[in-house]
Design a protein around this motif. Sequence first.
Motif, PDB file in Angstrom:
ATOM      1  N   ALA A  28       4.264  36.456   7.855  1.00 25.19           N
ATOM      2  CA  ALA A  28       4.897  34.958   8.939  1.00 25.19           C
ATOM      3  C   ALA A  28       6.851  35.665   8.652  1.00 25.19           C
ATOM      4  N   THR A  29       7.565  35.852   9.917  1.00 26.32           N
ATOM      5  CA  THR A  29       8.990  36.830   9.592  1.00 26.32           C
ATOM      6  C   THR A  29       9.068  34.994  10.024  1.00 26.32           C
ATOM      7  N   ASP A  30      10.499  35.592   9.439  1.00 20.39           N
ATOM      8  CA  ASP A  30      11.164  34.109   9.280  1.00 20.39           C
ATOM      9  C   ASP A  30      13.180  35.235   9.334  1.00 20.39           C
ATOM     10  N   CYS A  31      13.586  34.942  10.202  1.00 18.38           N
ATOM     11  CA  CYS A  31      14.684  35.852  10.875  1.00 18.38           C
ATOM     12  C   CYS A  31      16.607  34.297  10.690  1.00 18.38           C
ATOM     13  N   SER A  32      15.947  32.763  10.479  1.00 17.84           N
ATOM     14  CA  SER A  32      16.268  32.021  10.751  1.00 17.84           C
ATOM     15  C   SER A  32      17.820  31.604   9.959  1.00 17.84           C
ATOM     16  N   THR A  33      17.476  32.737   8.704  1.00 18.96           N
ATOM     17  CA  THR A  33      18.820  32.241   8.026  1.00 18.96           C
ATOM     18  C   THR A  33      19.959  33.143   8.454  1.00 18.96           C
ATOM     19  N   LEU A  35      19.075  36.802   7.574  1.00 23.43           N
ATOM     20  CA  LEU A  35      18.164  38.078   6.892  1.00 23.43           C
ATOM     21  C   LEU A  35      17.118  38.036   7.875  1.00 23.43           C
ATOM     22  N   CYS A  36      16.393  38.308   7.860  1.00 21.48           N
ATOM     23  CA  CYS A  36      14.614  38.290   8.221  1.00 21.48           C
ATOM     24  C   CYS A  36      14.300  38.809   6.778  1.00 21.48           C
ATOM     25  N   VAL A  37      13.142  37.600   6.573  1.00 24.55           N
ATOM     26  CA  VAL A  37      12.010  37.693   6.034  1.00 24.55           C
ATOM     27  C   VAL A  37      10.861  37.956   6.264  1.00 24.55           C
ATOM     28  N   ALA A  38      10.026  38.937   5.760  1.00 23.29           N
ATOM     29  CA  ALA A  38       8.215  39.133   6.095  1.00 23.29           C
ATOM     30  C   ALA A  38       7.252  37.907   4.866  1.00 23.29           C
ATOM     31  N   THR A  39       6.941  37.456   4.854  1.00 23.45           N
ATOM     32  CA  THR A  39       6.109  37.189   3.663  1.00 23.45           C
ATOM     33  C   THR A  39       4.686  37.116   4.098  1.00 23.45           C
ATOM     34  N   VAL A  40       4.066  38.157   2.996  1.00 25.87           N
ATOM     35  CA  VAL A  40       2.379  37.908   3.282  1.00 25.87           C
ATOM     36  C   VAL A  40       1.879  36.544   3.169  1.00 25.87           C
ATOM     37  N   VAL A  41       1.338  35.527   4.311  1.00 28.28           N
ATOM     38  CA  VAL A  41       0.661  35.090   4.427  1.00 28.28           C
ATOM     39  C   VAL A  41      -1.038  34.633   3.785  1.00 28.28           C
ATOM     40  N   THR A  50      -0.173  40.410 -12.357  1.00 31.98           N
ATOM     41  CA  THR A  50       1.921  40.203 -12.854  1.00 31.98           C
ATOM     42  C   THR A  50       2.377  40.638 -11.399  1.00 31.98           C
ATOM     43  N   ILE A  51       1.862  41.185 -10.559  1.00 32.17           N
ATOM     44  CA  ILE A  51       2.363  41.445  -9.531  1.00 32.17           C
ATOM     45  C   ILE A  51       2.992  39.836  -8.924  1.00 32.17           C
ATOM     46  N   PRO A  52       4.137  39.888  -8.584  1.00 36.76           N
ATOM     47  CA  PRO A  52       5.170  38.420  -8.390  1.00 36.76           C
ATOM     48  C   PRO A  52       4.326  38.707  -6.608  1.00 36.76           C
ATOM     49  N   GLN A  53       3.898  37.347  -6.595  1.00 38.06           N
ATOM     50  CA  GLN A  53       3.077  36.204  -5.243  1.00 38.06           C
ATOM     51  C   GLN A  53       4.548  35.454  -4.640  1.00 38.06           C
ATOM     52  N   PRO A  54       4.060  35.146  -3.533  1.00 33.54           N
ATOM     53  CA  PRO A  54       3.755  35.875  -2.346  1.00 33.54           C
ATOM     54  C   PRO A  54       4.795  37.181  -2.571  1.00 33.54           C
ATOM     55  N   VAL A  55       4.284  38.351  -2.032  1.00 36.76           N
ATOM     56  CA  VAL A  55       5.383  39.669  -1.386  1.00 36.76           C
ATOM     57  C   VAL A  55       5.750  38.747   0.221  1.00 36.76           C
ATOM     58  N   ARG A  56       7.244  39.431  -0.513  1.00 35.89           N
ATOM     59  CA  ARG A  56       8.312  39.110   0.736  1.00 35.89           C
ATOM     60  C   ARG A  56       9.081  40.369   0.910  1.00 35.89           C
ATOM     61  N   TYR A  57       9.012  40.914   1.618  1.00 33.80           N
ATOM     62  CA  TYR A  57      10.236  42.173   2.413  1.00 33.80           C
ATOM     63  C   TYR A  57      10.672  41.317   3.532  1.00 33.80           C
ATOM     64  N   ASP A  60      16.655  45.273   5.938  1.00 34.27           N
ATOM     65  CA  ASP A  60      17.670  45.657   5.682  1.00 34.27           C
ATOM     66  C   ASP A  60      18.783  46.359   6.863  1.00 34.27           C
ATOM     67  N   GLY A  61      18.296  46.392   7.991  1.00 34.17           N
ATOM     68  CA  GLY A  61      18.765  47.007   9.032  1.00 34.17           C
ATOM     69  C   GLY A  61      17.937  48.333   9.600  1.00 34.17           C
ATOM     70  N   ALA A  62      17.193  49.203   8.930  1.00 33.25           N
ATOM     71  CA  ALA A  62      16.316  49.801   9.359  1.00 33.25           C
ATOM     72  C   ALA A  62      15.171  49.946   8.641  1.00 33.25           C
ATOM     73  N   ARG A  63      15.050  49.220   7.649  1.00 34.50           N
ATOM     74  CA  ARG A  63      13.311  49.245   7.092  1.00 34.50           C
ATOM     75  C   ARG A  63      13.087  48.132   6.619  1.00 34.50           C
ATOM     76  N   TRP A  64      11.793  47.578   6.272  1.00 29.92           N
ATOM     77  CA  TRP A  64      11.088  46.294   5.259  1.00 29.92           C
ATOM     78  C   TRP A  64      11.217  46.737   3.822  1.00 29.92           C
ATOM     79  N   GLN A  65      12.031  45.839   3.705  1.00 30.34           N
ATOM     80  CA  GLN A  65      11.942  46.824   1.492  1.00 30.34           C
ATOM     81  C   GLN A  65      11.612  45.433   0.251  1.00 30.34           C
ATOM     82  N   TYR A  66      10.731  45.950  -0.204  1.00 31.39           N
ATOM     83  CA  TYR A  66      10.616  44.099  -1.778  1.00 31.39           C
ATOM     84  C   TYR A  66      10.434  44.889  -2.806  1.00 31.39           C
TER      85      TYR A  66
END
Length: 127
Positions: A28-33, A35-41, A50-57, A60-66
């Motif tokens: 699910a992608t939210d750009c309302s603030t 800053l665009c954030v895509a969260t694995v739902v 030990t991998i933090p959840q949920p994953v949020r990408y 940055d203007g060119a690519r998604w990063q986490y």
Amino acid sequence: MTYASDKMGTSIAAAQAEPDFSAQYTLATDCSTGLCVATVVEGPAPTNPTIPQPVRYTWDGARWQYAYNWQWECFRGDGVPSEYAPARSRVFYAPDIDGTLFGTWRTEILAGACRGTVVMPVGARPV
């Protein structure tokens, strides 16, 4: 898709055989603030708890990063207990002209027998 069979780096883990991995995720992608954030739902949970959840990408203007800190499970041979070591990972996905995404998953293992880097190519496509 994580292309684990193509991994490289300075850690002994980079030379250990591993199959490629793929799974289907819903984001699910939210750009309302601004800053665009895509969260694995939806999708399979990681095998390493030990991998933090949920994953949020974040975009940055060119690519998604986490980026995240976790514990690497270091395989030390059959019959030898795994060793857990602190690690830092950063994943990047950049869009290609055909709508797919490609990138890199880079991990720095900070201690132990697997100390060093592991770098794997990654890719994703919409379904």
